[in-house]
Design an enzyme around this catalytic site. Structure first.
Site, PDB file in Angstrom:
ATOM      1  N   GLU A  94       0.819  -1.215   0.000  1.00 36.31           N
ATOM      2  CA  GLU A  94       0.000   0.000   0.000  1.00 36.31           C
ATOM      3  C   GLU A  94       0.857   1.270   0.000  1.00 36.31           C
ATOM      4  O   GLU A  94       1.281   1.741   1.058  1.00 36.31           O
ATOM      5  CB  GLU A  94      -0.946   0.028   1.212  1.00 36.31           C
ATOM      6  N   LYS A 121      -2.517  -2.004  -3.140  1.00 33.84           N
ATOM      7  CA  LYS A 121      -3.564  -1.133  -2.574  1.00 33.84           C
ATOM      8  C   LYS A 121      -3.160   0.321  -2.800  1.00 33.84           C
ATOM      9  O   LYS A 121      -2.469   0.922  -1.979  1.00 33.84           O
ATOM     10  CB  LYS A 121      -3.742  -1.433  -1.085  1.00 33.84           C
TER      11      LYS A 121
HETATM   12  P1  13P Z   1      -9.422   4.251   3.985  1.00 34.69           P
HETATM   13  O1  13P Z   1     -10.245   3.491   2.976  1.00 34.69           O
HETATM   14  O2  13P Z   1     -10.236   4.895   5.071  1.00 34.69           O
HETATM   15  O3  13P Z   1      -8.419   5.162   3.325  1.00 34.69           O
HETATM   16  O4  13P Z   1      -8.584   3.178   4.787  1.00 34.69           O
HETATM   17  C1  13P Z   1      -7.997   2.151   4.094  1.00 34.69           C
HETATM   18  C2  13P Z   1      -6.745   1.783   4.738  1.00 34.69           C
HETATM   19  O5  13P Z   1      -6.561   0.663   5.157  1.00 34.69           O
HETATM   20  C3  13P Z   1      -5.688   2.802   4.830  1.00 34.69           C
HETATM   21  O6  13P Z   1      -4.495   2.185   5.194  1.00 34.69           O
END
Ligand code: 13P
Length: 341
Positions: A178, A220
């Site tokens: 991510e 992600k």
């Molecule tokens: P949000 O969808 O609220 O951005 O959170 C997702 C997430 O896991 C951020 O690390």
């Protein structure tokens, strides 16, 4: 490493019609969410709230492929003594775990941060696997502003993501990679596209150098949107087209799926954007959601810490989960929201 097993889990995480519930808010973040609904944040209230989500059996089994947990939650039991991990598994969903330890300022780079948590990670991953986790999450944060991001910040964060991903795969845990480019700044949508492309290219280079096998990963990313402080708005179509264009330029087809974060978009925007991308289609990866706020804002508000609101909160969660499930198929329609309201 068992790549066939990793690939099987990654594929299951991005099953069409389903997506991931990011319920891995750290103790500090969930406190902020609870403050906004007037609920004390204690181990018990956090458990009660998350139990409510994981016991939304219909929504969980139909629309939620996996749940990202926080260290506290993966060890908690429901009121009747069943572990929360077991509740998720019983709904046919896969338990996962956030393993990064948050961000710290990057020395000599004012305004920039690097994600920590590599020390001892091998041992923590082995423990989490024993507790039932089959995938993990590590979030890198890149901010856009005057003179930032820097090469050094992007490189340091991408390197850490790759080190994390390698350790996960060694333990037969699928890494969710991510790299989040924040939407907080005053930049326009094209600047977001440019930085997101730079970040993703660097991340895939570092993953290659770390010998991470892309078939056993899930990406992600943020979507390509204008910064919140820019005062600009982009159409749903523009966000979808620009996001897909950047991803096509950066993400190898060996990656099974891309599960977007919502990053502060409204619930309906996050759904509409995902749906529009799936309506465009023609991409080599599954496109799904891994939403925190965009799945939980409505149920949190409906619950507001009261037992008598549990059923209403579960209905609100089920609705959002279903809307996003439809968006993974490009079958969402705005009138479905109005009817529910
Ligand atoms: P949000 O969808 O609220 O951005 O959170 C997702 C997430 O896991 C951020 O690390």
């Amino acid at each position: 490493m068992n790549l066939a097993e990793l690939n099987k889990i990654a594929q299951a995480m991005v099953t069409p019609g389903k997506g991931i519930l990011a319920a891995d808010e750290s103790t500090g973040t969930i406190k902020k969410r609870f403050d906004s609904i007037g609920v004390d944040s204690t181990a018990d209230t956090r458990r009660d709230y998350r139990e409510l989500l994981f016991r939304s059996t219909d929504a969980m089994s139909k629309y939620i492929s996996g749940v990202i947990l926080y260290d506290e939650t993966i060890r908690q039991t429901a009121k009747d003594g069943t572990s929360l991990v077991k509740l998720i598994e019983q709904a046919g969903s896969i338990p996962g775990i956030k393993v990064d330890k948050g961000t710290k300022p990057l020395p000599f780079y004012p305004g920039e941060v690097v994600t920590e948590g590599l020390d001892g990670l091998r041992e923590r991953l082995a423990e989490y696997r024993g507790l039932g986790a089959r995938f993990a999450k590590w979030r890198a944060v890149i901010d856009i502003g005057a003179g930032i991001p820097s090469y050094s910040c992007i490189r340091a964060n991408a390197h850490a993501l790759a080190r994390y991903a390698g350790l996960c795969q060694e333990e037969d845990i699928v890494p969710i990679v991510e790299p989040e480019v924040l939407m907080d700044g005053g930049h326009d949508i094209d600047r977001c596209a440019q930085v997101t492309e730079w970040v993703l290219k660097t991340v895939y280079e570092e993953l290659y150098l770390a010998r991470v096998q892309l078939e056993g990963t899930v990406l992600k990313p943020n979507m390509v949107v204008p910064g919140k402080k820019s005062g600009q708005r982009a159409s749903v179509e523009e966000v979808a087209e620009k996001t897909i264009r950047v991803l096509k330029n950066c993400v190898p087809p060996a990656v099974p799926g891309i599960a977007f974060l919502s990053g502060g978009q409204s619930e309906e925007e996050a759904t509409a954007h995902l749906d529009a991308m799936n309506k465009i289609g023609g991409v080599p990866w599954k496109l799904t959601f891994s939403y925190g706020r965009a799945l939980q804002a409505a149920p949190q508000k409906a619950w507001s810490g009261k037992n008598e609101n549990v059923a209403a909160a579960q209905r609100a969660f089920a609705h959002r989960a279903r809307m996003n499930g439809l968006a993974t198929l490009g079958q969402w329609k705005q009138e479905l929201e109005k009817r529910a309201a």
